[in-house]
Design a protein around this motif. Structure first.
Motif, mmCIF file in Angstrom:
data_model
loop_
_atom_site.group_PDB
_atom_site.id
_atom_site.type_symbol
_atom_site.label_atom_id
_atom_site.label_comp_id
_atom_site.label_asym_id
_atom_site.label_seq_id
_atom_site.Cartn_x
_atom_site.Cartn_y
_atom_site.Cartn_z
ATOM 1 N N LEU A 1 46.763 -11.403 3.108
ATOM 2 C CA LEU A 1 46.331 -10.010 3.195
ATOM 3 C C LEU A 1 46.399 -9.367 1.822
ATOM 4 C CD1 LEU A 1 45.657 -7.436 4.920
ATOM 5 C CD2 LEU A 1 48.137 -7.095 5.108
ATOM 6 N N ARG A 2 45.438 -8.494 1.546
ATOM 7 C CA ARG A 2 45.450 -7.697 0.319
ATOM 8 C C ARG A 2 45.152 -6.246 0.679
ATOM 9 N NH1 ARG A 2 41.274 -9.611 -3.923
ATOM 10 N NH2 ARG A 2 42.916 -11.140 -4.354
ATOM 11 N N LEU A 3 45.963 -5.342 0.161
ATOM 12 C CA LEU A 3 45.702 -3.910 0.270
ATOM 13 C C LEU A 3 45.351 -3.405 -1.116
ATOM 14 C CD1 LEU A 3 48.726 -2.891 2.538
ATOM 15 C CD2 LEU A 3 46.414 -3.514 3.259
ATOM 16 N N GLN A 4 44.288 -2.611 -1.228
ATOM 17 C CA GLN A 4 43.849 -2.168 -2.536
ATOM 18 C C GLN A 4 43.578 -0.660 -2.573
ATOM 19 O OE1 GLN A 4 42.023 -4.883 -1.067
ATOM 20 N NE2 GLN A 4 40.049 -4.008 -0.491
ATOM 21 N N VAL A 5 43.975 -0.061 -3.693
ATOM 22 C CA VAL A 5 43.705 1.352 -3.973
ATOM 23 C C VAL A 5 43.177 1.420 -5.397
ATOM 24 C CG1 VAL A 5 44.686 3.650 -4.250
ATOM 25 C CG2 VAL A 5 45.526 2.169 -2.432
ATOM 26 N N THR A 6 42.058 2.147 -5.579
ATOM 27 C CA THR A 6 41.488 2.299 -6.907
ATOM 28 C C THR A 6 41.373 3.782 -7.242
ATOM 29 O OG1 THR A 6 40.193 0.250 -6.709
ATOM 30 C CG2 THR A 6 39.516 1.810 -8.410
ATOM 31 N N LEU A 7 42.086 4.205 -8.279
ATOM 32 C CA LEU A 7 41.951 5.575 -8.793
ATOM 33 C C LEU A 7 40.758 5.588 -9.757
ATOM 34 C CD1 LEU A 7 45.713 6.355 -9.536
ATOM 35 C CD2 LEU A 7 44.426 6.768 -7.439
ATOM 36 N N ILE A 8 39.962 6.660 -9.692
ATOM 37 C CA ILE A 8 38.687 6.700 -10.409
ATOM 38 C C ILE A 8 38.583 7.988 -11.211
ATOM 39 C CG2 ILE A 8 36.163 6.520 -10.187
ATOM 40 C CD1 ILE A 8 36.908 5.592 -7.180
ATOM 41 N N TRP A 9 38.172 7.851 -12.476
ATOM 42 C CA TRP A 9 37.879 8.992 -13.328
ATOM 43 C C TRP A 9 36.492 8.818 -13.920
ATOM 44 C CZ3 TRP A 9 42.509 6.375 -13.284
ATOM 45 C CH2 TRP A 9 43.634 7.104 -12.855
ATOM 46 N N PRO A 10 35.459 9.349 -13.256
ATOM 47 C CA PRO A 10 34.090 9.190 -13.777
ATOM 48 C C PRO A 10 33.960 9.794 -15.174
ATOM 49 C CG PRO A 10 34.063 10.008 -11.529
ATOM 50 C CD PRO A 10 35.480 10.090 -11.994
ATOM 51 N N LYS A 11 33.155 9.148 -16.019
ATOM 52 C CA LYS A 11 32.964 9.661 -17.377
ATOM 53 C C LYS A 11 32.080 10.903 -17.339
ATOM 54 C CE LYS A 11 32.539 7.031 -20.903
ATOM 55 N NZ LYS A 11 32.046 6.034 -21.889
#
Length: 255
Positions: free
Chosen positions: A245-255
């Motif tokens: 199992l993999r849990l993923q979270v991606t924080l994003i800062w658009p340019k």
């Protein structure tokens, strides 16, 4: 509802949709911090070990000029495992850090393929011998992908050779083909395979990943949250088996 408000809502939805599509590109011009927590089992000599790995993977794009971008991709693994080396052994620490750089055209070529090439380096940062190869390893890396409508197909590869040789000699290839589809709800469905082949030991590790990601906004911060079911089609001796199992979270800062 006024036409102006409808137009604003429509533009916001389109921007979210475009952002979800951009996240299927590992060298997109976005500042991101993916965090992946992996759970695997049936490791070790007796096949009863468990392992958890948290990968922090900051991606930072730089604009070199009007024609070229440089994308920095770093993977820092934090590892905990039990009953792997032997029954009752509990180990925690940091693994080897992988640093990659991709030189990529600023504009998508007419043929529609987005690509990037550059160097990759594995640093001997492992806090325990079992968490790394105890040697610098260098080699080339490349990525190529194409988006058509809601679909994205691509592949990311690298090949690393250790610099020390001897007992620390490493000669390995990593290849990750994937296909993704973005639903109107900004939910992304993906399938990928993370192939690692050690040419010296003739060992193959091959987890097949079935991935679901959802783009949301938390206090105006875009975040992608998801889960992955992994099936180990093959693994090196003592490696994981069955499902993970993999849990993923991606924080994003658009340019």
């Amino acid at each position: 509802m006024s036409l102006g408000l409808l137009s604003s809502v429509g533009l916001a939805q389109e921007a979210e949709r475009n952002l979800a599509q951009e996240l299927t590109n590992p060298i997109a011009s976005l500042y991101t911090l993916p965090l992946q927590l992996n759970f695997d089992k049936d490791l070790g000599v007796d096949g009863e070990g468990t392992q958890e790995v948290l990968n922090a993977q900051p991606l930072i794009p730089f604009s070199l000029n009007e024609d070229w971008h440089l994308i920095s991709r770093t993977i820092v693994p934090f590892i905990h495992q039990e009953d792997v080396a032997w029954k009752g052994q509990d180990e925690s620490g940091v693994g080897d850090i992988l640093q990659s750089f991709f030189f990529s055209p600023s504009e998508t070529p007419e043929h529609g393929w987005i690509w990037g090439v550059g160097p990759a380096a594995s640093m001997p940062t492992a806090s325990r011998d079992v968490f790394g190869i105890d040697s610098w390893a260098l080699g080339p890396t490349a990525v190529a992908l194409k988006t058509k409508g809601a679909w994205t197909v691509g592949v990311l590869v690298n090949h690393l050779w250790s610099l020390d040789g001897g007992s620390n000699d490493y000669n390995g290839t990593y290849a990750e083909p994937w296909v993704s589809y973005v639903l109107p709800s900004n939910t992304t469905l993906s399938v990928s395979a993370e192939t690692v082949y050690d040419w010296n030991g003739s060992d193959l590790a091959l987890p097949v990943n079935f991935i679901v990601d959802q783009l949301v906004s938390i206090w105006d911060q875009p975040v992608s949250i998801g889960a992955t079911a992994k099936y180990w089609a093959d693994s090196a001796k003592g490696g994981p088996e069955g499902w993970g199992l993999r849990l993923q979270v991606t924080l994003i800062w658009p340019k």
